[in-house]
Design a protein around this motif. Structure first.
Motif, PDB file in Angstrom:
ATOM      1  N   ASP A 209       9.080   2.607  11.328  1.00  0.00           N
ATOM      2  CA  ASP A 209       8.062   3.510  11.888  1.00  0.00           C
ATOM      3  C   ASP A 209       6.658   2.945  11.690  1.00  0.00           C
ATOM      4  O   ASP A 209       5.726   3.649  11.298  1.00  0.00           O
ATOM      5  N   ASP A 210       6.510   1.653  11.947  1.00  0.00           N
ATOM      6  CA  ASP A 210       5.227   0.944  11.837  1.00  0.00           C
ATOM      7  C   ASP A 210       4.643   0.919  10.434  1.00  0.00           C
ATOM      8  O   ASP A 210       3.444   0.729  10.262  1.00  0.00           O
ATOM      9  N   ARG A 211       5.469   1.124   9.412  1.00  0.00           N
ATOM     10  CA  ARG A 211       5.006   1.057   8.017  1.00  0.00           C
ATOM     11  C   ARG A 211       5.879   0.099   7.241  1.00  0.00           C
ATOM     12  O   ARG A 211       7.099   0.136   7.348  1.00  0.00           O
TER      13      ARG A 211
ATOM     14  N   LYS B  18      10.043  -3.050   7.787  1.00  0.00           N
ATOM     15  CA  LYS B  18       9.087  -2.253   8.556  1.00  0.00           C
ATOM     16  C   LYS B  18       9.861  -1.157   9.282  1.00  0.00           C
ATOM     17  O   LYS B  18      10.778  -1.435  10.049  1.00  0.00           O
TER      18      LYS B  18
ATOM     19  N   ASP C  32      -2.064  -7.877  11.764  1.00  0.00           N
ATOM     20  CA  ASP C  32      -2.094  -6.552  11.134  1.00  0.00           C
ATOM     21  C   ASP C  32      -0.994  -6.437  10.091  1.00  0.00           C
ATOM     22  O   ASP C  32      -1.183  -5.791   9.064  1.00  0.00           O
ATOM     23  N   ASP C  33       0.154  -7.063  10.345  1.00  0.00           N
ATOM     24  CA  ASP C  33       1.246  -7.023   9.375  1.00  0.00           C
ATOM     25  C   ASP C  33       0.813  -7.626   8.049  1.00  0.00           C
ATOM     26  O   ASP C  33       1.098  -7.074   6.991  1.00  0.00           O
TER      27      ASP C  33
ATOM     28  N   ASP D 135      -1.407  -5.124   6.322  1.00  0.00           N
ATOM     29  CA  ASP D 135      -0.647  -3.958   5.864  1.00  0.00           C
ATOM     30  C   ASP D 135       0.241  -4.302   4.668  1.00  0.00           C
ATOM     31  O   ASP D 135       0.376  -3.506   3.736  1.00  0.00           O
TER      32      ASP D 135
END
Length: 149
Positions: free
Chosen positions: A123-125, A121, A9-10, A13
């Protein structure tokens, strides 16, 4: 036999962040592009502007035609290395910028370079900490940036 690789997923993203940068520039959303560097730095050849306001000031040199720069930023050859802890990444990619300004500037490549990115990264962003743009081949940038006319 085929080697099957899966991307995390990283990786998806991070790739989405790289493409968002290009899309914001090409759509003329210079404020949105500058916000990508709220906590980061951006610039060409090591001359880096830090933070949204400083990046936006440099982007004020982008020439707009009816609100858009008539460019297409194409990102390719993306190499992503995520740290073991998953909280930072380094990215290297190629950038090709095409531009066409009807009536007097036919479609052509105006810039080819390399992006060197440091990401973090939070807060998951994923976010840019630093984007260095290294020019490799520079064409006629006179219709893209006022400071290069």
């Amino acid at each position: 036999r085929y080697l099957i690789m899966t991307l995390s997923d990283d990786h998806y993203d991070i790739t989405a962040l790289l493409y968002a940068y290009c899309d914001l520039l090409d759509s003329g959303d210079l404020d949105g592009c500058a916000r990508l560097f709220q906590n980061g730095a951006w610039g060409v050849d090591g001359d880096l502007a830090s933070g949204t306001a400083a990046v936006r000031a440099v982007l004020s040199n982008v020439t707009l035609y009816n609100g858009v720069p008539n460019t297409r930023h194409l990102t390719s050859n993306v190499l992503i290395k995520v740290s073991v802890d998953g909280l930072s990444a380094t990215v290297r990619s190629c950038i090709t910028v095409m531009q066409c300004v009807p009536e007097d500037f036919p479609m052509q490549t105006i810039f080819i370079g390399t992006y060197h990115d440091l990401l973090s990264k939070q807060d998951d962003r994923w976010a840019f900490q630093e984007r260095k743009i290294i020019p490799n081949l520079v064409g006629d940038m006179s219709r893209h940036r006022a400071d290069m006319a």
